[in-house]
Design a protein around this motif. Sequence first.
Motif, PDB file in Angstrom:
ATOM      1  N   VAL A 252      37.551  51.920  42.527  1.00  0.00           N
ATOM      2  CA  VAL A 252      37.681  50.490  42.826  1.00  0.00           C
ATOM      3  C   VAL A 252      36.703  50.112  43.939  1.00  0.00           C
ATOM      4  O   VAL A 252      36.064  49.047  43.888  1.00  0.00           O
ATOM      5  N   GLY A 253      36.546  50.965  44.941  1.00  0.00           N
ATOM      6  CA  GLY A 253      35.583  50.709  46.006  1.00  0.00           C
ATOM      7  C   GLY A 253      34.154  50.660  45.493  1.00  0.00           C
ATOM      8  O   GLY A 253      33.367  49.792  45.896  1.00  0.00           O
ATOM      9  N   LEU A 254      33.807  51.575  44.589  1.00  0.00           N
ATOM     10  CA  LEU A 254      32.466  51.574  44.003  1.00  0.00           C
ATOM     11  C   LEU A 254      32.229  50.322  43.158  1.00  0.00           C
ATOM     12  O   LEU A 254      31.138  49.739  43.195  1.00  0.00           O
TER      13      LEU A 254
ATOM     14  N   LEU B 274      21.367  41.066  43.228  1.00  0.00           N
ATOM     15  CA  LEU B 274      20.805  41.967  42.221  1.00  0.00           C
ATOM     16  C   LEU B 274      21.506  41.742  40.887  1.00  0.00           C
ATOM     17  O   LEU B 274      22.733  41.747  40.818  1.00  0.00           O
ATOM     18  N   GLU B 275      20.738  41.549  39.837  1.00  0.00           N
ATOM     19  CA  GLU B 275      21.314  41.371  38.500  1.00  0.00           C
ATOM     20  C   GLU B 275      21.432  42.726  37.817  1.00  0.00           C
ATOM     21  O   GLU B 275      20.455  43.476  37.746  1.00  0.00           O
ATOM     22  N   PRO B 276      22.605  43.057  37.285  1.00  0.00           N
ATOM     23  CA  PRO B 276      22.761  44.349  36.623  1.00  0.00           C
ATOM     24  C   PRO B 276      22.077  44.367  35.254  1.00  0.00           C
ATOM     25  O   PRO B 276      22.118  43.388  34.507  1.00  0.00           O
TER      26      PRO B 276
ATOM     27  N   ILE C 194      25.733  47.804  33.445  1.00  0.00           N
ATOM     28  CA  ILE C 194      26.991  47.249  32.964  1.00  0.00           C
ATOM     29  C   ILE C 194      27.810  48.317  32.233  1.00  0.00           C
ATOM     30  O   ILE C 194      29.020  48.413  32.413  1.00  0.00           O
ATOM     31  N   VAL C 195      27.135  49.159  31.451  1.00  0.00           N
ATOM     32  CA  VAL C 195      27.842  50.251  30.776  1.00  0.00           C
ATOM     33  C   VAL C 195      28.432  51.212  31.811  1.00  0.00           C
ATOM     34  O   VAL C 195      29.562  51.687  31.658  1.00  0.00           O
ATOM     35  N   GLN C 196      27.690  51.466  32.887  1.00  0.00           N
ATOM     36  CA  GLN C 196      28.218  52.327  33.952  1.00  0.00           C
ATOM     37  C   GLN C 196      29.437  51.692  34.619  1.00  0.00           C
ATOM     38  O   GLN C 196      30.393  52.385  34.967  1.00  0.00           O
ATOM     39  N   ARG C 197      29.422  50.379  34.761  1.00  0.00           N
ATOM     40  CA  ARG C 197      30.601  49.699  35.314  1.00  0.00           C
ATOM     41  C   ARG C 197      31.810  49.882  34.410  1.00  0.00           C
ATOM     42  O   ARG C 197      32.924  50.107  34.884  1.00  0.00           O
TER      43      ARG C 197
END
Length: 176
Positions: free
Chosen positions: A22-24, A37-39, A44-47
């Motif tokens: 959750v912190g990450l 910064l735009e992902p 986004i897949v890593q998120r």
Amino acid sequence: MLLEWMDGAPRRVLALTTATCVGLLGFGLYLQYAVGLEPCPMCIVQRYALIALAVFTALAAAGRGRGWRLAFTALGVLAAGFGAFVAARQSWLQWYPPEVATCGRDFYGMIENYPISRAIPMIFRGSGDCTAVDWRFLGGSIANWSFVCFVVIGLMLLVLLLRQARPGAGRRAAVA
């Protein structure tokens, strides 16, 4: 000493892992909305992998039964492995960018306009956005640090899983 703590308090280890995820995620949102910064699609897949990891470890920590905890810890190991794979692929693209790096569609544009069988390979091919390094910490990009986090969490969960799967491990944890 760390292994003894993991054996004695596996639910705390899982809860701490959930809090770390959750912190990450919160730091990623800070970089997006406060820093600007735009992902890219791979970010986004890593998120999503990090969200799955947080959900699996939270469910493992919340479950009372040993089988429940083992099953969701195993799913957490798989989510961490998937996240590490995506982060490693993005790091590789950053170190060895393709000769022609075009800015393709965004993640949601790919998912909405193409069947999933075509969208997934497009995501892992990366785009010009995925090769850009807009932020560094101690010489590493976001993808590099994401890879390190996924690997550390995945290895920790794997050790926890293997130690809890041993015969008699559940009784020792219940006594402690």
